[in-house]
Design a protein around this motif. Structure first.
Motif: not given
Lengths: 219, 116
Positions: B13-14, B17, B21, B23, B30-31, B110-115
């Motif tokens: 998923l991450v 996405d 973008r 990345l 963050e889960l 999955v709330q968010s991620y940093e890339g």
């Protein structure tokens, strides 16, 4: 940069489950996902169910196991169509695995499709396969404490088949407590005690399957 | 132990996405994991470390997994009381009726991620 994704972890699985559900619906096939621990008697229950319903309904089975074709062979011996999925260590079936083997089954010909999940009371409960009904099978020798110990499984199934009741005189199993625990976890769930081996209680289970099939055809 | 499979889904998923973008690297994920989701945070962390150590995919060497637990909560439809469910989770502790509906604790996101 931080991206807010807000995505369900199982969204891929759920999309595949939706795909399966549409196929089942188009073909008016009743699909029942059977889940239990190893040795609860899923395959024996299926054998007896096929023997009883096989002349009036065309039955198909998807067998999920870590390895071997043993269960599929038992089902084929009764003249039903069976497809084996070997998960090679995987502890559950997911909707993609089901989608992959559906072309091997002629759904248009199949009235009732049973999916025998991998023996496990934890992981299979999380995966929607696109089925109409989720059924848990519990067996008397496992003990009545399995219901409160695995609440997620029993919350997400609408029927619990309690198998091997012919062993009730020989092992400690509190049937009343099991029924109370089930009601406390999932008030809408039904409990059908039976013995696939002796046939006691099988009529109620067979009626449940036939009613489910009838309801689906009338929708 | 289906957490390896779940972590595979999370990374898919991450990464999908992130690629959209442009990345190249994932530094943090963050889960939100509900107590009733049947996913074990410890096993998820182990699975994350296994994927990271394999060096496949887009996880950076120091990538972190942050897990926010969501507590199980239920609400009784009979008396309206909110409670933390015990092992007979639909039984309301206040009125003893089996009317409890789970209102929190089943989330697995999955709330968010940093890339970068």
């Amino acid at each position: 940069m931080k991206i807010n994704l807000d995505a369900e972890v199982l969204s891929d699985n759920n999309a595949a489950a939706e795909f399966n559900r549409n196929l089942f619906k188009e073909n008016k096939t009743l699909v029942i996902n059977l889940m239990s621990s190893p040795g609860a008697g899923k395959t024996t229950l299926l054998e007896k169910t096929i023997a009883a319903l096989g002349k009036d309904y065309t039955i198909g089975v998807i067998e999920g196991d870590l390895a071997t074709e043993k269960d599929a062979e038992r089902i084929r011996a009764l003249g039903a169509k069976a497809v084996q999925i070997n998960t090679h260590g995987g502890c559950h079936l997911d909707a993609r695995m089901i989608a992959k083997v559906l072309p091997e089954l002629d759904l248009g010909e199949i009235d009732i499709l049973f999916i025998e999940n991998v023996g496990n009371l934890v992981c299979p409960s999380g995966y929607d396969l696109g089925q109409n009904h989720k059924v848990a099978i519990l067996s008397v020798p496992e003990g009545n404490d399995k219901i409160p110990k695995y609440p997620v499984m029993f919350r997400r199934t609408e029927l619990v088949v309690l198998n091997k009741i012919d062993l009730l005189p020989y092992v400690e199993f509190d049937l009343e407590m099991a029924a109370e625990d089930l009601k406390g976890i999932n008030p809408e769930s039904r409990l059908i005690p039976l013995s696939a081996r002796t046939g006691e209680g099988m009529d109620e289970w067979l009626k449940w399957v036939k009613d489910a099939y009838q309801n689906l055809q009338e929708q | 132990m289906h957490e390896m499979a779940l972590m595979g889904d999370i990374l898919r998923l991450v990464e999908e996405d992130a690629r959209s973008r442009n990345l190249r690297q994932i530094k943090q994920i963050e889960l939100i994991v509900g107590d009733l989701s049947n996913a074990m945070p410890d096993a998820l962390e182990m699975a994350f470390d296994v994927f990271k150590a394999r060096g496949l995919g887009m996880l950076s060497e120091n990538a972190r997994l942050v897990i926010h637990r969501e507590e199980a909560r239920a609400k009784c439809v009979v008396c309206g009381c909110e409670y933390t469910p015990g092992h007979r989770l639909s039984i309301c502790p206040d009125c003893s009726m089996p009317g409890g509906k789970i209102i929190a604790g089943e989330t697995f996101k999955v709330q968010s991620y940093e890339g970068s």
